[in-house]
Design a protein around this motif. Structure first.
Motif, PDB file in Angstrom:
ATOM      1  N   PRO A  14      -0.898   1.175  -2.691  1.00 12.83           N
ATOM      2  CA  PRO A  14      -2.105   1.889  -3.117  1.00 12.83           C
ATOM      3  C   PRO A  14      -2.616   2.882  -2.067  1.00 12.83           C
ATOM      4  N   ALA A  15      -2.632   2.495  -0.782  1.00 15.03           N
ATOM      5  CA  ALA A  15      -3.179   3.388   0.248  1.00 15.03           C
ATOM      6  C   ALA A  15      -2.334   4.654   0.383  1.00 15.03           C
ATOM      7  N   GLY A  16      -1.020   4.495   0.489  1.00 14.86           N
ATOM      8  CA  GLY A  16      -0.147   5.651   0.715  1.00 14.86           C
ATOM      9  C   GLY A  16      -0.132   6.606  -0.462  1.00 14.86           C
ATOM     10  N   TYR A  34       7.129   7.896   2.592  1.00 16.28           N
ATOM     11  CA  TYR A  34       8.346   7.122   2.829  1.00 16.28           C
ATOM     12  C   TYR A  34       8.067   5.651   2.594  1.00 16.28           C
ATOM     13  N   GLU A  35       8.898   5.009   1.793  1.00 18.24           N
ATOM     14  CA  GLU A  35       8.709   3.602   1.415  1.00 18.24           C
ATOM     15  C   GLU A  35       9.950   2.802   1.809  1.00 18.24           C
ATOM     16  N   ILE A  36       9.723   1.623   2.395  1.00 13.35           N
ATOM     17  CA  ILE A  36      10.843   0.801   2.864  1.00 13.35           C
ATOM     18  C   ILE A  36      11.640   0.188   1.707  1.00 13.35           C
ATOM     19  N   ARG A  37      10.940  -0.137   0.601  1.00  9.19           N
ATOM     20  CA  ARG A  37      11.652  -0.752  -0.531  1.00  9.19           C
ATOM     21  C   ARG A  37      12.555   0.279  -1.188  1.00  9.19           C
ATOM     22  N   VAL A  47      -4.751  -7.746  -9.514  1.00 10.67           N
ATOM     23  CA  VAL A  47      -5.868  -7.630  -8.574  1.00 10.67           C
ATOM     24  C   VAL A  47      -7.160  -7.342  -9.318  1.00 10.67           C
ATOM     25  N   ASN A  48      -8.223  -7.738  -8.650  1.00  7.41           N
ATOM     26  CA  ASN A  48      -9.563  -7.445  -9.146  1.00  7.41           C
ATOM     27  C   ASN A  48      -9.999  -6.114  -8.530  1.00  7.41           C
ATOM     28  N   ILE A  49     -10.491  -5.213  -9.358  1.00  2.97           N
ATOM     29  CA  ILE A  49     -10.991  -3.937  -8.817  1.00  2.97           C
ATOM     30  C   ILE A  49     -12.487  -3.843  -9.140  1.00  2.97           C
ATOM     31  N   LEU A 107      -2.792  -5.456 -13.441  1.00  7.39           N
ATOM     32  CA  LEU A 107      -1.519  -5.817 -12.816  1.00  7.39           C
ATOM     33  C   LEU A 107      -1.236  -4.874 -11.646  1.00  7.39           C
ATOM     34  N   ARG A 108      -0.780  -5.434 -10.527  1.00  9.26           N
ATOM     35  CA  ARG A 108      -0.415  -4.571  -9.386  1.00  9.26           C
ATOM     36  C   ARG A 108       0.604  -3.519  -9.820  1.00  9.26           C
ATOM     37  N   ALA A 109       1.552  -3.958 -10.653  1.00  6.91           N
ATOM     38  CA  ALA A 109       2.613  -3.041 -11.099  1.00  6.91           C
ATOM     39  C   ALA A 109       2.004  -1.858 -11.864  1.00  6.91           C
ATOM     40  N   SER A 165       2.581  -3.733   9.101  1.00  7.33           N
ATOM     41  CA  SER A 165       2.812  -2.311   9.370  1.00  7.33           C
ATOM     42  C   SER A 165       3.751  -2.013  10.550  1.00  7.33           C
ATOM     43  N   SER A 166       4.764  -1.204  10.274  1.00  9.60           N
ATOM     44  CA  SER A 166       5.642  -0.744  11.360  1.00  9.60           C
ATOM     45  C   SER A 166       4.980   0.359  12.177  1.00  9.60           C
ATOM     46  N   VAL A 167       4.168   1.178  11.528  1.00 16.27           N
ATOM     47  CA  VAL A 167       3.480   2.241  12.286  1.00 16.27           C
ATOM     48  C   VAL A 167       2.592   1.586  13.355  1.00 16.27           C
ATOM     49  N   PHE A 289       4.395 -18.005  -4.255  1.00 16.27           N
ATOM     50  CA  PHE A 289       3.622 -18.567  -3.141  1.00 16.27           C
ATOM     51  C   PHE A 289       3.359 -17.452  -2.143  1.00 16.27           C
ATOM     52  N   TYR A 290       2.111 -17.311  -1.700  1.00  8.26           N
ATOM     53  CA  TYR A 290       1.804 -16.232  -0.778  1.00  8.26           C
ATOM     54  C   TYR A 290       0.860 -16.705   0.336  1.00  8.26           C
ATOM     55  N   PRO A 291       1.392 -16.875   1.563  1.00  9.94           N
ATOM     56  CA  PRO A 291       0.492 -17.231   2.674  1.00  9.94           C
ATOM     57  C   PRO A 291      -0.361 -16.009   3.036  1.00  9.94           C
ATOM     58  N   GLY A 310      -5.914   1.120   4.952  1.00  8.85           N
ATOM     59  CA  GLY A 310      -5.687  -0.053   4.101  1.00  8.85           C
ATOM     60  C   GLY A 310      -5.343  -1.289   4.912  1.00  8.85           C
ATOM     61  N   ASP A 311      -4.448  -2.122   4.353  1.00  7.63           N
ATOM     62  CA  ASP A 311      -4.122  -3.396   4.999  1.00  7.63           C
ATOM     63  C   ASP A 311      -3.506  -3.228   6.382  1.00  7.63           C
ATOM     64  N   ALA A 312      -2.857  -2.119   6.644  1.00  8.58           N
ATOM     65  CA  ALA A 312      -2.269  -1.906   7.971  1.00  8.58           C
ATOM     66  C   ALA A 312      -3.355  -1.988   9.040  1.00  8.58           C
ATOM     67  N   GLN A 317      -8.953 -11.410   3.734  1.00 10.40           N
ATOM     68  CA  GLN A 317      -8.652 -12.418   2.718  1.00 10.40           C
ATOM     69  C   GLN A 317      -9.058 -11.879   1.350  1.00 10.40           C
ATOM     70  N   PRO A 318      -8.319 -12.293   0.317  1.00  7.66           N
ATOM     71  CA  PRO A 318      -8.483 -11.612  -0.975  1.00  7.66           C
ATOM     72  C   PRO A 318      -9.625 -12.122  -1.850  1.00  7.66           C
ATOM     73  N   HIS A 319     -10.425 -13.073  -1.364  1.00  4.99           N
ATOM     74  CA  HIS A 319     -11.336 -13.749  -2.296  1.00  4.99           C
ATOM     75  C   HIS A 319     -12.503 -12.896  -2.777  1.00  4.99           C
ATOM     76  N   GLN A 322     -11.420  -7.101  -2.677  1.00 10.06           N
ATOM     77  CA  GLN A 322     -11.818  -5.767  -2.202  1.00 10.06           C
ATOM     78  C   GLN A 322     -10.702  -4.995  -1.511  1.00 10.06           C
ATOM     79  N   GLY A 323      -9.522  -5.601  -1.295  1.00 10.82           N
ATOM     80  CA  GLY A 323      -8.496  -4.949  -0.470  1.00 10.82           C
ATOM     81  C   GLY A 323      -8.096  -3.567  -0.958  1.00 10.82           C
ATOM     82  N   THR A 324      -7.797  -3.443  -2.250  1.00 16.10           N
ATOM     83  CA  THR A 324      -7.355  -2.154  -2.788  1.00 16.10           C
ATOM     84  C   THR A 324      -8.493  -1.136  -2.707  1.00 16.10           C
ATOM     85  N   SER A 325      -9.683  -1.594  -3.030  1.00 16.52           N
ATOM     86  CA  SER A 325     -10.832  -0.675  -3.020  1.00 16.52           C
ATOM     87  C   SER A 325     -11.157  -0.219  -1.601  1.00 16.52           C
TER      88      SER A 325
HETATM   89  C1  LIG Z   1      -2.682 -13.113  -2.759  1.00 15.54           C
HETATM   90  C2  LIG Z   1      -3.428 -11.824  -2.663  1.00 15.54           C
HETATM   91  C3  LIG Z   1      -4.399 -11.521  -3.610  1.00 15.54           C
HETATM   92  C4  LIG Z   1      -5.094 -10.313  -3.531  1.00 15.54           C
HETATM   93  N1  LIG Z   1      -6.050 -10.028  -4.459  1.00 15.54           N
HETATM   94  C5  LIG Z   1      -6.688  -8.830  -4.410  1.00 15.54           C
HETATM   95  C6  LIG Z   1      -7.652  -8.472  -5.393  1.00 15.54           C
HETATM   96  O1  LIG Z   1      -7.967  -9.234  -6.292  1.00 15.54           O
HETATM   97  N2  LIG Z   1      -8.217  -7.230  -5.296  1.00 15.54           N
HETATM   98  C7  LIG Z   1      -7.879  -6.346  -4.312  1.00 15.54           C
HETATM   99  O2  LIG Z   1      -8.413  -5.230  -4.274  1.00 15.54           O
HETATM  100  N3  LIG Z   1      -7.017  -6.687  -3.349  1.00 15.54           N
HETATM  101  C8  LIG Z   1      -6.405  -7.888  -3.383  1.00 15.54           C
HETATM  102  N4  LIG Z   1      -5.505  -8.206  -2.417  1.00 15.54           N
HETATM  103  C9  LIG Z   1      -5.310  -7.267  -1.317  1.00 15.54           C
HETATM  104  C10 LIG Z   1      -4.509  -6.049  -1.753  1.00 15.54           C
HETATM  105  O3  LIG Z   1      -3.262  -6.452  -2.267  1.00 15.54           O
HETATM  106  C11 LIG Z   1      -4.308  -5.142  -0.569  1.00 15.54           C
HETATM  107  O4  LIG Z   1      -5.508  -4.985   0.145  1.00 15.54           O
HETATM  108  C12 LIG Z   1      -3.819  -3.775  -1.004  1.00 15.54           C
HETATM  109  O5  LIG Z   1      -2.592  -3.887  -1.684  1.00 15.54           O
HETATM  110  C13 LIG Z   1      -3.671  -2.885   0.219  1.00 15.54           C
HETATM  111  O6  LIG Z   1      -2.945  -1.730  -0.095  1.00 15.54           O
HETATM  112  P1  LIG Z   1      -2.054  -1.039   1.030  1.00 15.54           P
HETATM  113  O7  LIG Z   1      -1.462   0.150   0.367  1.00 15.54           O
HETATM  114  O8  LIG Z   1      -2.853  -0.886   2.264  1.00 15.54           O
HETATM  115  O9  LIG Z   1      -0.923  -2.096   1.383  1.00 15.54           O
HETATM  116  P2  LIG Z   1       0.221  -2.740   0.483  1.00 15.54           P
HETATM  117  O10 LIG Z   1      -0.233  -2.964  -0.901  1.00 15.54           O
HETATM  118  O11 LIG Z   1       0.742  -3.896   1.245  1.00 15.54           O
HETATM  119  O12 LIG Z   1       1.342  -1.601   0.429  1.00 15.54           O
HETATM  120  C14 LIG Z   1       2.115  -1.297   1.579  1.00 15.54           C
HETATM  121  C15 LIG Z   1       3.376  -0.567   1.144  1.00 15.54           C
HETATM  122  O13 LIG Z   1       4.089  -0.185   2.315  1.00 15.54           O
HETATM  123  C16 LIG Z   1       5.440  -0.602   2.195  1.00 15.54           C
HETATM  124  N5  LIG Z   1       5.962  -0.820   3.545  1.00 15.54           N
HETATM  125  C17 LIG Z   1       5.828  -1.903   4.335  1.00 15.54           C
HETATM  126  N6  LIG Z   1       6.430  -1.693   5.510  1.00 15.54           N
HETATM  127  C18 LIG Z   1       6.953  -0.453   5.468  1.00 15.54           C
HETATM  128  C19 LIG Z   1       7.691   0.340   6.394  1.00 15.54           C
HETATM  129  N7  LIG Z   1       8.030  -0.108   7.610  1.00 15.54           N
HETATM  130  N8  LIG Z   1       8.086   1.568   6.026  1.00 15.54           N
HETATM  131  C20 LIG Z   1       7.771   2.073   4.790  1.00 15.54           C
HETATM  132  N9  LIG Z   1       7.077   1.351   3.876  1.00 15.54           N
HETATM  133  C21 LIG Z   1       6.660   0.116   4.214  1.00 15.54           C
HETATM  134  C22 LIG Z   1       5.395  -1.832   1.319  1.00 15.54           C
HETATM  135  O14 LIG Z   1       6.647  -2.081   0.722  1.00 15.54           O
HETATM  136  C23 LIG Z   1       4.322  -1.431   0.316  1.00 15.54           C
HETATM  137  O15 LIG Z   1       4.850  -0.675  -0.746  1.00 15.54           O
HETATM  138  C24 LIG Z   1      -4.819  -9.403  -2.468  1.00 15.54           C
HETATM  139  C25 LIG Z   1      -3.855  -9.718  -1.523  1.00 15.54           C
HETATM  140  C26 LIG Z   1      -3.166 -10.926  -1.605  1.00 15.54           C
HETATM  141  C27 LIG Z   1      -2.146 -11.226  -0.553  1.00 15.54           C
END
Ligand SMILES: Cc1cc2nc3c(=O)[nH]c(=O)nc-3n(C[C@H](O)[C@H](O)[C@H](O)COP(=O)(O)OP(=O)(O)OC[C@H]3O[C@@H](n4cnc5c(N)ncnc54)[C@H](O)[C@@H]3O)c2cc1C
Length: 358
Positions: A14-16, A34-37, A47-49, A107-109, A165-167, A289-291, A310-312, A317-319, A322-325
């Motif tokens: 979502p962030a990129g 650039y995406e690693i996958r 996710v909840n938005i 759905l995340r997808a 994050s690798s960066v 399962f997701y730690p 974003g998450d980098a 914690q996701p409760h 707010q992570g995506t937002s």
């Molecule tokens: C169990 C769980 C439940 C959650 N529930 C919610 C929710 O309800 N609502 C909500 O808003 N958020 C939720 N979150 C948090 C949310 O998923 C994240 O905050 C959000 O996806 C952050 O987006 P991002 O783009 O920063 O990171 P990510 O979604 O992690 O995307 C990072 C991308 O970078 C790619 N990547 C990784 N390493 C590399 C690399 N070296 N080179 C290139 N690409 C790379 C990954 O493959 C991925 O595509 C939840 C998280 C978890 C774990």
């Protein structure tokens, strides 16, 4: 205004994707992601938005595309272990009244598909299967290298590559490591049709606190044909080794225990709702399962020409859902600072941190 002509995003989450879309549309900055996958993918689930995120998806021009996919069911029920709700509240309506936007479960997808389509529509290249090996900064540029020997450079590098994050590890803050939060989630997506108990098809956000965690069920599509359930509980880190292999084996064991021991964990949840939860778990074939890890607030977020979003930067914690937002808020603030903020990049980064860290 910062004179950036080209930006590179590492990570097509979502962030990129949102960053590239916004910087291209608002400032005409050329972007490459650039995406690693090897192809578009997510960890699965939904996710909840909340309204701050819905509002920014609207600003990106993606409201309709997501609103037709997301569930807007807005009544939140917090149930104790018997059938009487402790608390029932139309959170979507309340949010709409105060902010003009409701809440989505999606759905995340679907989020990735919609963002990716918009990015491709803007002609922004997304290159899959790229593993970053080096980041080198010079006064006017930042150069990156991948494990296949290819290189690229730009005026600014955005680390949007999630919690591991690798960066961050290669360049911005190599010392800091994500910390396990002590909580793990087990979750699944289930077609509503697979359910034994029809009561769970009620379009609402249902949460039940049981003796060792939280069990939540939400519809996650506009038609309500799919449900997302998540069981969130405290789980100690397995053994001494915080390795991916350790977690995978441990996760499989926890899921097996949940399936075979579910009547134990959920024994206090009685009545129709208890039956519905048990029905949900037994109807589920694949549980993930997701730690859950989090970043320490002491993590460094930027260097001269690189910044984490974003998450980098600030995985939480996701409760609160707010992570995506939060990632979208990062994107919009950075875009605004590049567009109409200080002339110096380091000053824009300083302002970004000053406003985002609290
Ligand atoms: C169990 C769980 C439940 C959650 N529930 C919610 C929710 O309800 N609502 C909500 O808003 N958020 C939720 N979150 C948090 C949310 O998923 C994240 O905050 C959000 O996806 C952050 O987006 P991002 O783009 O920063 O990171 P990510 O979604 O992690 O995307 C990072 C991308 O970078 C790619 N990547 C990784 N390493 C590399 C690399 N070296 N080179 C290139 N690409 C790379 C990954 O493959 C991925 O595509 C939840 C998280 C978890 C774990």
């Amino acid at each position: 205004m910062t004179m950036i002509k080209k930006a590179i995003m590492i990570g097509a989450g979502p962030a990129g994707l949102a960053a590239a879309l916004r910087l291209k549309k608002a400032s005409g900055i050329d972007c490459t992601i650039y995406e690693i996958r090897k192809k578009p993918a997510t960890i699965g689930g939904a996710v909840n938005i909340p309204p701050n995120g819905v509002r920014l998806f609207n600003e990106l021009g993606l409201y309709d595309a997501l609103n037709t996919r997301a569930s807007s069911a807005s009544v939140m029920t917090i149930a104790p272990t018997d059938k009487t709700p402790l608390f029932e509240y139309d959170i979507g309506e309340a949010c709409k009244n105060t902010t003009g936007f409701g809440v989505w479960r999606v759905l995340r997808a679907d989020i990735i598909e919609v963002l990716l389509a918009a990015v491709q529509h803007e002609g922004i290249p997304v290159v899959f299967g790229k593993t970053l090996t080096e980041v080198l900064e010079a006064p006017e540029t930042v150069k990156i290298t991948f494990d296949d020997g290819t290189v690229d450079s730009a005026g600014i590098l955005l680390g949007c590559d999630g919690i591991h994050s690798s960066v961050r590890k290669l360049h911005v803050d190599p010392v800091i490591e994500p910390e396990y939060s002590g909580v793990s989630n087990m979750f699944a997506i289930l077609p509503t049709i697979a359910l034994v108990a029809p009561s769970t098809t009620k379009p609402a956000i249902q949460m039940t606190f049981i003796s060792d965690g939280l069990f939540s069920v939400v519809p996650c599509t506009a038609s309500g044909d799919q449900l997302y359930w998540v069981y969130s509980r405290r789980i100690e880190i397995p053994g001494d080794e915080d390795s991916r292999d350790g977690w995978e084996a441990f996760g499989q064991k926890a899921i097996q225990e949940l399936k075979t021991g579910m009547f134990d964990a959920l024994k206090d949840v009685t009545g129709q709702w208890g039956d519905a939860i048990r029905g949900l778990i037994s109807a589920t074939d694949t549980i993930k399962f997701y730690p859950i890890y989090k970043m320490s607030p002491s993590c460094r977020w930027s260097t001269g020409r690189c910044i984490l979003l974003g998450d980098a930067a600030h995985a939480m914690q996701p409760h609160l859902g707010q992570g995506t937002s939060m990632a979208l808020e990062d994107v919009f603030l950075l875009s605004r600072l590049l567009e109409s903020g200080p002339a110096q990049l380091d000053e824009s980064f300083r302002r970004y941190e000053e406003l985002r860290r609290p």
